[in-house]
Design a protein around this motif. Sequence first.
Motif, PDB file in Angstrom:
ATOM      1  N   GLN A  28      32.997  55.605  43.120  1.00 28.88           N
ATOM      2  CA  GLN A  28      34.100  54.802  43.653  1.00 28.88           C
ATOM      3  C   GLN A  28      35.087  54.418  42.552  1.00 28.88           C
ATOM      4  O   GLN A  28      36.306  54.487  42.736  1.00 28.88           O
ATOM      5  CB  GLN A  28      33.525  53.538  44.322  1.00 28.88           C
ATOM      6  N   LEU A  29      34.566  54.036  41.407  1.00 33.42           N
ATOM      7  CA  LEU A  29      35.432  53.664  40.288  1.00 33.42           C
ATOM      8  C   LEU A  29      36.263  54.854  39.827  1.00 33.42           C
ATOM      9  O   LEU A  29      37.467  54.725  39.545  1.00 33.42           O
ATOM     10  CB  LEU A  29      34.573  53.132  39.133  1.00 33.42           C
ATOM     11  N   LEU A  30      35.652  56.017  39.769  1.00 26.52           N
ATOM     12  CA  LEU A  30      36.372  57.222  39.355  1.00 26.52           C
ATOM     13  C   LEU A  30      37.460  57.574  40.363  1.00 26.52           C
ATOM     14  O   LEU A  30      38.590  57.925  39.984  1.00 26.52           O
ATOM     15  CB  LEU A  30      35.385  58.386  39.215  1.00 26.52           C
ATOM     16  N   LEU A  31      37.154  57.457  41.659  1.00 28.62           N
ATOM     17  CA  LEU A  31      38.149  57.740  42.690  1.00 28.62           C
ATOM     18  C   LEU A  31      39.337  56.779  42.584  1.00 28.62           C
ATOM     19  O   LEU A  31      40.499  57.188  42.723  1.00 28.62           O
ATOM     20  CB  LEU A  31      37.514  57.622  44.074  1.00 28.62           C
ATOM     21  N   LEU A  32      39.049  55.500  42.329  1.00 30.02           N
ATOM     22  CA  LEU A  32      40.137  54.538  42.180  1.00 30.02           C
ATOM     23  C   LEU A  32      40.988  54.858  40.959  1.00 30.02           C
ATOM     24  O   LEU A  32      42.215  54.741  40.995  1.00 30.02           O
ATOM     25  CB  LEU A  32      39.561  53.118  42.059  1.00 30.02           C
ATOM     26  N   ALA A  33      40.341  55.252  39.866  1.00 33.48           N
ATOM     27  CA  ALA A  33      41.086  55.586  38.654  1.00 33.48           C
ATOM     28  C   ALA A  33      42.041  56.752  38.899  1.00 33.48           C
ATOM     29  O   ALA A  33      43.141  56.805  38.334  1.00 33.48           O
ATOM     30  CB  ALA A  33      40.117  55.917  37.519  1.00 33.48           C
ATOM     31  N   ILE A  34      41.636  57.668  39.768  1.00 40.80           N
ATOM     32  CA  ILE A  34      42.458  58.851  40.047  1.00 40.80           C
ATOM     33  C   ILE A  34      43.525  58.568  41.101  1.00 40.80           C
ATOM     34  O   ILE A  34      44.678  58.985  40.966  1.00 40.80           O
ATOM     35  CB  ILE A  34      41.554  60.014  40.503  1.00 40.80           C
ATOM     36  N   ARG A  35      43.148  57.806  42.137  1.00 40.47           N
ATOM     37  CA  ARG A  35      43.999  57.710  43.328  1.00 40.47           C
ATOM     38  C   ARG A  35      44.742  56.383  43.497  1.00 40.47           C
ATOM     39  O   ARG A  35      45.699  56.326  44.273  1.00 40.47           O
ATOM     40  CB  ARG A  35      43.142  57.943  44.581  1.00 40.47           C
ATOM     41  N   ASP A  36      44.293  55.338  42.844  1.00 43.48           N
ATOM     42  CA  ASP A  36      44.881  54.025  43.099  1.00 43.48           C
ATOM     43  C   ASP A  36      45.925  53.704  42.036  1.00 43.48           C
ATOM     44  O   ASP A  36      45.588  53.511  40.864  1.00 43.48           O
ATOM     45  CB  ASP A  36      43.784  52.945  43.095  1.00 43.48           C
ATOM     46  N   PRO A  37      47.201  53.612  42.397  1.00 42.59           N
ATOM     47  CA  PRO A  37      48.237  53.316  41.399  1.00 42.59           C
ATOM     48  C   PRO A  37      48.118  51.910  40.811  1.00 42.59           C
ATOM     49  O   PRO A  37      48.734  51.614  39.788  1.00 42.59           O
ATOM     50  CB  PRO A  37      49.546  53.466  42.189  1.00 42.59           C
ATOM     51  N   LEU A  38      47.319  51.047  41.447  1.00 43.28           N
ATOM     52  CA  LEU A  38      47.147  49.676  40.956  1.00 43.28           C
ATOM     53  C   LEU A  38      45.834  49.500  40.189  1.00 43.28           C
ATOM     54  O   LEU A  38      45.395  48.377  39.960  1.00 43.28           O
ATOM     55  CB  LEU A  38      47.190  48.697  42.142  1.00 43.28           C
ATOM     56  N   PHE A  39      45.227  50.610  39.787  1.00 49.48           N
ATOM     57  CA  PHE A  39      43.908  50.539  39.141  1.00 49.48           C
ATOM     58  C   PHE A  39      43.931  49.652  37.898  1.00 49.48           C
ATOM     59  O   PHE A  39      43.010  48.874  37.648  1.00 49.48           O
ATOM     60  CB  PHE A  39      43.460  51.954  38.766  1.00 49.48           C
ATOM     61  N   LEU A  40      44.982  49.762  37.091  1.00 50.09           N
ATOM     62  CA  LEU A  40      45.066  48.974  35.854  1.00 50.09           C
ATOM     63  C   LEU A  40      45.810  47.659  36.038  1.00 50.09           C
ATOM     64  O   LEU A  40      46.026  46.934  35.059  1.00 50.09           O
ATOM     65  CB  LEU A  40      45.759  49.799  34.757  1.00 50.09           C
ATOM     66  N   HIS A  41      46.185  47.368  37.287  1.00 47.22           N
ATOM     67  CA  HIS A  41      47.052  46.208  37.530  1.00 47.22           C
ATOM     68  C   HIS A  41      46.455  45.338  38.627  1.00 47.22           C
ATOM     69  O   HIS A  41      46.720  45.558  39.816  1.00 47.22           O
ATOM     70  CB  HIS A  41      48.452  46.683  37.913  1.00 47.22           C
ATOM     71  N   PRO A  42      45.649  44.361  38.276  1.00 45.01           N
ATOM     72  CA  PRO A  42      45.018  43.498  39.282  1.00 45.01           C
ATOM     73  C   PRO A  42      46.054  42.726  40.088  1.00 45.01           C
ATOM     74  O   PRO A  42      47.193  42.523  39.650  1.00 45.01           O
ATOM     75  CB  PRO A  42      44.156  42.544  38.444  1.00 45.01           C
ATOM     76  N   LEU A  43      45.631  42.264  41.261  1.00 51.80           N
ATOM     77  CA  LEU A  43      46.509  41.542  42.172  1.00 51.80           C
ATOM     78  C   LEU A  43      45.987  40.133  42.418  1.00 51.80           C
ATOM     79  O   LEU A  43      44.811  39.839  42.219  1.00 51.80           O
ATOM     80  CB  LEU A  43      46.596  42.281  43.512  1.00 51.80           C
ATOM     81  N   ALA A  44      46.873  39.276  42.893  1.00 49.69           N
ATOM     82  CA  ALA A  44      46.534  37.935  43.381  1.00 49.69           C
ATOM     83  C   ALA A  44      45.695  37.177  42.354  1.00 49.69           C
ATOM     84  O   ALA A  44      46.102  37.022  41.204  1.00 49.69           O
ATOM     85  CB  ALA A  44      45.832  38.042  44.734  1.00 49.69           C
ATOM     86  N   GLY A  45      44.484  36.726  42.760  1.00 48.09           N
ATOM     87  CA  GLY A  45      43.657  35.923  41.863  1.00 48.09           C
ATOM     88  C   GLY A  45      43.271  36.661  40.598  1.00 48.09           C
ATOM     89  O   GLY A  45      43.253  36.075  39.505  1.00 48.09           O
ATOM     90  N   ALA A  46      42.962  37.954  40.716  1.00 46.47           N
ATOM     91  CA  ALA A  46      42.604  38.734  39.527  1.00 46.47           C
ATOM     92  C   ALA A  46      43.790  38.843  38.576  1.00 46.47           C
ATOM     93  O   ALA A  46      43.618  38.825  37.348  1.00 46.47           O
ATOM     94  CB  ALA A  46      42.134  40.129  39.953  1.00 46.47           C
ATOM     95  N   TRP A  47      45.005  38.948  39.124  1.00 43.72           N
ATOM     96  CA  TRP A  47      46.197  38.970  38.276  1.00 43.72           C
ATOM     97  C   TRP A  47      46.338  37.653  37.516  1.00 43.72           C
ATOM     98  O   TRP A  47      46.680  37.639  36.328  1.00 43.72           O
ATOM     99  CB  TRP A  47      47.431  39.220  39.142  1.00 43.72           C
TER     100      TRP A  47
END
Length: 639
Positions: A28-47
Amino acid sequence: MTHGARASWAEPCVLVPAALAAALRGAQLLLLAIRDPLFLHPLAGAWSHQQQAQRILADGWLLPGTPAYYQGPLDSYLLAFLFAIFGPSAGVVVARILSLTFGTLTVFLVARLAMRLAGNDPGRGRRAAWIAGGAAAVYGPLIDYDATLLVVPLVTLLSLISAERLQIATRKKNPAQDLALAGVILGVASITQASALIVLVVAALWALFFARRRPWPGMQPWRAAALLLVPGLLVITPVSLRNTFYAGDPVLVSWSGGIKLFIGNDPAFDQESGGLLPDFAWKRIDTAPGALGLTRGSEHQRFFLRQTLRRTLDRPVETAAILAHKVVLLFSAHEIPDHRSLSAAPSRSPILAAAMWSNRYVALPLSLALPLIAAGLVLGAGVPEARGRPLLVLAAAWAAIPVLFFVTASSRLPAIVVLIPAAAAGWSSFEPKRKGRLTWSVLAALLAFALATVSIPRSPSRSVADGICQAELARQQNKFEDEIKLLSRAVEHDPLDPLARMRLGDAYARRGSCGDAMGHFEEVRARGDLAADWRNGARLALARCLREIGHLDEAARVYTELLDAEPDRPRTGTRPDFLLRGVPPLLGCRYRLERLRVYGQLGRIDEAVADAAWVLVACEDAAEFPAEAQAELRRLAGR
């Protein structure tokens, strides 16, 4: 527990589920690294945690010159430690890998705890471990959140460790060490997520009442409770001292709970949206204490706690109905997102597409998991090893948190994870010849399935679309063209999404393109089906744009329309929306001052003076508006 049962912890029934969990989460982590443009950019509370981590590194570990912590600070400090070693971008990746590790450990502990609960029979213990570990390994929301930044996987892991310590304590003659360790673990959970303090208090009360049954020779009930409570409070003491004496703001852990409690129990809050709120409403609510001179976090929190209490006393039946609705959502198979919509998650991951498959009538995993948990708990009700039932008490305490605030997929995970081993132990003790208990377990499963299924919304509430999240990142990076492109695409995809339209209009307005912005504001302003705060926000944005391009008469007219709508007391139909009781009309004063300036530019002095006089009377207790109105009057007198 026998020696053989202990040895079995290193056998396949525990290790294989943990290995499966690691493999699925790693994929799952590898798929997010490849496919999720926000992988390195947390949102909301994580941001927010990421930003605070960077401030920690820049300003120092005690954050000089800043107020009390807004959120539980442990995550921010963990991120700061990782950023200091690996840098911001690589640090985010390492943090996600650490979350994956926490998730794998959670599955390992689920299997191990199920084995403990199954008793001394090695065969039953192995069956329980396989059931519990396998279920936790493939549980879709766990896989999803175990690839995020720290908070959810860490709190889930800590909830399980504390549950295991308390279960062990019930089987010892001298449980002091296990009670104290459970308290320490819940203290760590509390400085990660302040609402875990509720669980710490409930656990101490459980120890108090359990000790009254005299299972622990020579231990007084008050001492059992203190052994749990005091270590937990000692863990949070450094945070409390930093807030109180260093920041000058007496807050126990963090101060975001007050406004979350207020919003989560208001009739205007869409409980199924994952926290979607009009930007206008959030600013109206969040800035009210500051406008009244309440600038400290402790004052902000007390303000909203009082507002929540006043609303509850004013409308007790409505409040009870809201809480009951949240209890139903707690058991719903529908997964409510945390800020970012979950609808696009399966498209980024075939793992989640399978583990969280859903249609109008069934939604995995809870459509299947909830009946199995209910049946397992009934089957295990007579298991001697379950005495004291600390897992059920802790699960109830963790479940109370989303009911008090708002239910999301992540907020109910600790309760579910704590129940899985208890249910698995029940299933491992299943004996077909015990027909009475079998009948009750079938009934419990059918009831749970009905509750999980009936509560699936036929038309799920709109949450924050992926394109809007990506556009917010582009805005933070000052990439205006990308922001416009992403928001335009979001509007094309869902023309009725008011957040997408308002954000697109705001993006144009920030760059001085009011001509492009006003059409989007007009669309939202004209929508009678939207909540009042959406339309009021559109009116304000439109009025400011009209003033910016010199259409002053039209701007004055729209300001008047906004003020006539009573933005401080918005109503959608007959429903009051996030009403602040006993508070002066702060928005009425702020926007009258804006209209006053428009009147001044138009030469309508009498109307401008009338607005200033209204502000002086209506907002005399506010921090800033009377002085501003006096300054405007002096300016008008000098014309």
